[in-house]
Design a protein around this motif. Structure first.
Motif, PDB file in Angstrom:
ATOM      1  N   ILE A 126      -7.711  -5.177 -43.506  1.00  0.00           N
ATOM      2  CA  ILE A 126      -8.771  -5.658 -44.388  1.00  0.00           C
ATOM      3  C   ILE A 126      -8.925  -7.167 -44.219  1.00  0.00           C
ATOM      4  CG2 ILE A 126      -7.237  -6.037 -46.374  1.00  0.00           C
ATOM      5  CD1 ILE A 126      -9.577  -4.819 -48.091  1.00  0.00           C
ATOM      6  N   GLU A 127     -10.135  -7.658 -44.431  1.00  0.00           N
ATOM      7  CA  GLU A 127     -10.431  -9.080 -44.272  1.00  0.00           C
ATOM      8  C   GLU A 127      -9.925  -9.851 -45.481  1.00  0.00           C
ATOM      9  OE1 GLU A 127     -11.661 -11.579 -41.501  1.00  0.00           O
ATOM     10  OE2 GLU A 127     -12.645  -9.635 -41.373  1.00  0.00           O
ATOM     11  N   GLY A 128      -8.951 -10.737 -45.258  1.00  0.00           N
ATOM     12  CA  GLY A 128      -8.379 -11.477 -46.376  1.00  0.00           C
ATOM     13  C   GLY A 128      -9.286 -12.573 -46.901  1.00  0.00           C
ATOM     14  N   PHE A 129     -10.067 -13.194 -46.003  1.00  0.00           N
ATOM     15  CA  PHE A 129     -10.945 -14.298 -46.412  1.00  0.00           C
ATOM     16  C   PHE A 129     -12.264 -14.253 -45.652  1.00  0.00           C
ATOM     17  CE2 PHE A 129     -12.297 -18.803 -45.788  1.00  0.00           C
ATOM     18  CZ  PHE A 129     -12.640 -19.082 -47.098  1.00  0.00           C
ATOM     19  N   GLY A 130     -12.215 -14.390 -44.342  1.00  0.00           N
ATOM     20  CA  GLY A 130     -13.440 -14.415 -43.546  1.00  0.00           C
ATOM     21  C   GLY A 130     -13.867 -15.828 -43.227  1.00  0.00           C
ATOM     22  N   ILE A 131     -13.065 -16.483 -42.378  1.00  0.00           N
ATOM     23  CA  ILE A 131     -13.334 -17.890 -42.070  1.00  0.00           C
ATOM     24  C   ILE A 131     -14.664 -18.060 -41.345  1.00  0.00           C
ATOM     25  CG2 ILE A 131     -12.154 -17.974 -39.817  1.00  0.00           C
ATOM     26  CD1 ILE A 131     -10.954 -20.703 -40.847  1.00  0.00           C
ATOM     27  N   SER A 132     -15.160 -16.993 -40.715  1.00  0.00           N
ATOM     28  CA  SER A 132     -16.463 -17.078 -40.030  1.00  0.00           C
ATOM     29  C   SER A 132     -17.587 -17.399 -41.007  1.00  0.00           C
ATOM     30  CB  SER A 132     -16.771 -15.761 -39.307  1.00  0.00           C
ATOM     31  OG  SER A 132     -15.847 -15.520 -38.281  1.00  0.00           O
ATOM     32  N   PHE A 133     -17.479 -16.878 -42.238  1.00  0.00           N
ATOM     33  CA  PHE A 133     -18.499 -17.191 -43.248  1.00  0.00           C
ATOM     34  C   PHE A 133     -18.504 -18.685 -43.565  1.00  0.00           C
ATOM     35  CE2 PHE A 133     -17.126 -12.785 -44.715  1.00  0.00           C
ATOM     36  CZ  PHE A 133     -18.155 -12.139 -44.060  1.00  0.00           C
ATOM     37  N   LYS A 157     -13.423  -2.026 -36.045  1.00  0.00           N
ATOM     38  CA  LYS A 157     -14.126  -1.231 -37.051  1.00  0.00           C
ATOM     39  C   LYS A 157     -14.251  -1.940 -38.394  1.00  0.00           C
ATOM     40  CE  LYS A 157     -13.698   3.520 -35.407  1.00  0.00           C
ATOM     41  NZ  LYS A 157     -15.166   3.712 -35.357  1.00  0.00           N
ATOM     42  N   ARG A 158     -13.235  -2.717 -38.770  1.00  0.00           N
ATOM     43  CA  ARG A 158     -13.263  -3.303 -40.116  1.00  0.00           C
ATOM     44  C   ARG A 158     -14.325  -4.382 -40.290  1.00  0.00           C
ATOM     45  NH1 ARG A 158      -9.766  -8.061 -41.233  1.00  0.00           N
ATOM     46  NH2 ARG A 158      -8.849  -8.779 -39.275  1.00  0.00           N
ATOM     47  N   LYS A 159     -14.990  -4.783 -39.202  1.00  0.00           N
ATOM     48  CA  LYS A 159     -16.044  -5.799 -39.323  1.00  0.00           C
ATOM     49  C   LYS A 159     -17.364  -5.220 -39.833  1.00  0.00           C
ATOM     50  CE  LYS A 159     -13.240  -8.914 -37.786  1.00  0.00           C
ATOM     51  NZ  LYS A 159     -12.699  -9.962 -38.669  1.00  0.00           N
ATOM     52  N   GLY A 160     -17.473  -3.867 -39.890  1.00  0.00           N
ATOM     53  CA  GLY A 160     -18.654  -3.235 -40.478  1.00  0.00           C
ATOM     54  C   GLY A 160     -19.903  -3.256 -39.607  1.00  0.00           C
ATOM     55  N   LEU A 161     -19.741  -3.431 -38.305  1.00  0.00           N
ATOM     56  CA  LEU A 161     -20.919  -3.567 -37.439  1.00  0.00           C
ATOM     57  C   LEU A 161     -21.586  -2.222 -37.134  1.00  0.00           C
ATOM     58  CD1 LEU A 161     -19.767  -6.344 -34.947  1.00  0.00           C
ATOM     59  CD2 LEU A 161     -21.064  -6.556 -37.070  1.00  0.00           C
ATOM     60  N   PRO A 163     -20.458  -7.397 -42.722  1.00  0.00           N
ATOM     61  CA  PRO A 163     -20.114  -6.697 -43.964  1.00  0.00           C
ATOM     62  C   PRO A 163     -18.795  -5.926 -43.817  1.00  0.00           C
ATOM     63  CG  PRO A 163     -21.785  -5.474 -42.778  1.00  0.00           C
ATOM     64  CD  PRO A 163     -21.516  -6.708 -41.976  1.00  0.00           C
ATOM     65  N   SER A 164     -17.682  -6.634 -43.887  1.00  0.00           N
ATOM     66  CA  SER A 164     -16.373  -6.063 -43.595  1.00  0.00           C
ATOM     67  C   SER A 164     -16.008  -4.921 -44.536  1.00  0.00           C
ATOM     68  CB  SER A 164     -15.306  -7.147 -43.685  1.00  0.00           C
ATOM     69  OG  SER A 164     -15.570  -8.174 -42.760  1.00  0.00           O
ATOM     70  N   GLY A 182     -19.069  -8.267 -46.766  1.00  0.00           N
ATOM     71  CA  GLY A 182     -18.654  -7.052 -47.452  1.00  0.00           C
ATOM     72  C   GLY A 182     -17.920  -7.348 -48.743  1.00  0.00           C
ATOM     73  N   LYS A 183     -18.007  -6.422 -49.681  1.00  0.00           N
ATOM     74  CA  LYS A 183     -17.296  -6.562 -50.949  1.00  0.00           C
ATOM     75  C   LYS A 183     -15.802  -6.364 -50.776  1.00  0.00           C
ATOM     76  CE  LYS A 183     -21.175  -4.984 -53.824  1.00  0.00           C
ATOM     77  NZ  LYS A 183     -21.685  -3.882 -54.695  1.00  0.00           N
ATOM     78  N   ALA A 184     -15.404  -5.593 -49.763  1.00  0.00           N
ATOM     79  CA  ALA A 184     -13.984  -5.356 -49.521  1.00  0.00           C
ATOM     80  C   ALA A 184     -13.334  -6.623 -48.976  1.00  0.00           C
ATOM     81  CB  ALA A 184     -13.806  -4.200 -48.537  1.00  0.00           C
ATOM     82  N   GLY A 185     -12.186  -6.991 -49.535  1.00  0.00           N
ATOM     83  CA  GLY A 185     -11.486  -8.173 -49.030  1.00  0.00           C
ATOM     84  C   GLY A 185     -11.847  -9.429 -49.786  1.00  0.00           C
TER      85      GLY A 185
END
Length: 382
Positions: free
Chosen positions: A294-301, A214-218, A286-287, A314-317
């Protein structure tokens, strides 16, 4: 005459160096962002020092381990007893070796059972990422975490967001250093024709690579894409990943009548995954925060950026550490599908994703491992 293997030759070259110990619950060949991160740290540190890794035993570990230029000791047994067994084996190693220069841990739980004397006998470094420290102040887990981290010399936050969260949770600010996850230079072994065949002349070509939770915002992303379809009916969205939300997302795609636009790939080879990322117009994830997660960084980006593919995050994280809003991509509130929709329209205007992709690729060079690993070496002071 017996010929030496590459690993044996490497050991001879580094025989005069001290040893860096890594204790981790996450390591390849098990797949995941943390597994890749810890394996990358071991690989790049081994170019400067001898490295010994204490990691969990998993299927196919032997095949992976024998091809690495550093030593890996796998801890076997039931999950509950592994942490005690690992602590005992690390203790024994410290007792038998006086040439240890540092101890690096992936998680506060990985050093929880180690003695304070062991941790304070060398520079001890523990990584933090967001979810694993996000416990209410004064709760049992919060107290355990702080007690464990009190044994460290340095705490590595993966983003500015994670550092601020750690301070909020009572972790000593003076110990915290920010070192973003790194990435290797571009893997040129791509098959763009195979990727384009999957995208099938789509406009635009959109991708995400993540664990489906869920936290991935899909969920909100799919709602936004339904509105997006009215203007870009030939878009194609490739979702690479698996997880507990997969069936719910597939059902939502059916209900929205987007089956022809959206493809789920539970697994993809590294070559195909990189090819799909490289040929995509943009990446989206959009996490949001779900409970403590919660997404601490998002290495996928970061992985997308190095191929010149901008992101909507996402703005969160901690996504803001890698996505520079209106430069290398866009940030939005992942809880609101209308904000996601506005980002989708924004990034398509005058093919804005092309210029953003160029900037994202340039920015990603700041995260290459040859630069990031030096930050660890500076702390260890080899």
């Amino acid at each position: 005459m017996v010929q030496k293997t590459n690993i044996q030759v490497w050991d001879v070259i580094l025989s005069g160096n001290k040893v860096i110990i890594i204790t981790t619950r996450n390591f390849l060949p098990e797949m995941g962002g943390m597994q890749i991160l810890m394996s990358d740290i071991a690989k790049h540190l081994s170019k400067h020092s001898k490295v010994k890794v204490f990691a969990e035993d998993i299927k196919n570990a032997h095949e992976f381990d024998k091809n690495q230029k550093y030593e890996i000791q796998r801890i076997k047994g039931f999950k509950f007893i592994r942490k005690f067994r690992k602590a005992n084996q690390i203790q024994d190693y410290f007792n038998q070796n006086k040439n240890i220069s540092a101890l690096i841990s992936d998680h506060w739980k990985s050093i929880e059972k180690l003695s304070k004397n062991i941790c304070q006998s060398v520079p001890t470094i523990c990584l933090i990422h967001g979810k694993e420290i996000n416990h209410p102040n004064g709760s049992p887990l919060n107290i355990r975490m702080k007690n464990s981290l009190s044994k460290t010399k340095y705490i590595i936050a993966n983003s500015e967001f994670t550092k601020n969260l750690a301070i909020e949770k009572g972790i000593q600010e003076e110990k915290i250093k920010i070192i973003n996850p790194g990435t290797d230079n571009i893997d040129e072994d791509c098959d763009e024709s195979a990727a384009l065949e999957i995208y099938n002349n789509a406009n635009p070509k959109i991708i995400t690579v993540c664990r489906l939770e869920k936290r991935k915002g899909l969920e909100q992303t799919l709602l936004a894409l339904k509105n997006f379809e009215a203007r870009y009916e030939n878009f194609r969205f490739i979702i690479i990943g698996d997880g507990e939300e997969k069936q719910n997302l597939q059902k939502q795609v059916e209900n929205l009548n987007l089956n022809k636009n959206i493809i789920f790939l539970s697994e993809a080879s590294l070559k195909l995954k990189n090819s799909l990322i490289k040929t995509a117009d943009f990446f989206i994830m959009p996490s949001i925060q779900v409970g403590k997660s919660i997404e601490g960084f998002g290495i996928s980006f970061l992985e997308a950026a190095k191929y010149g593919t901008p992101s909507i995050g996402g703005k969160a994280g901690g996504a803001a550490d890698i996505i520079k809003h209106n430069e290398t991509g866009l940030l939005c509130d992942g809880e609101k599908y209308d904000e996601i929709y506005n980002c989708l329209i924004n990034i398509m205007e005058n093919n804005k994703f092309e210029s953003m992709g160029d900037k994202a690729k340039k920015f990603s060079e700041e995260f290459f491992w040859d630069k990031q690993i030096k930050k660890y070496l500076d702390l260890i002071q080899i």
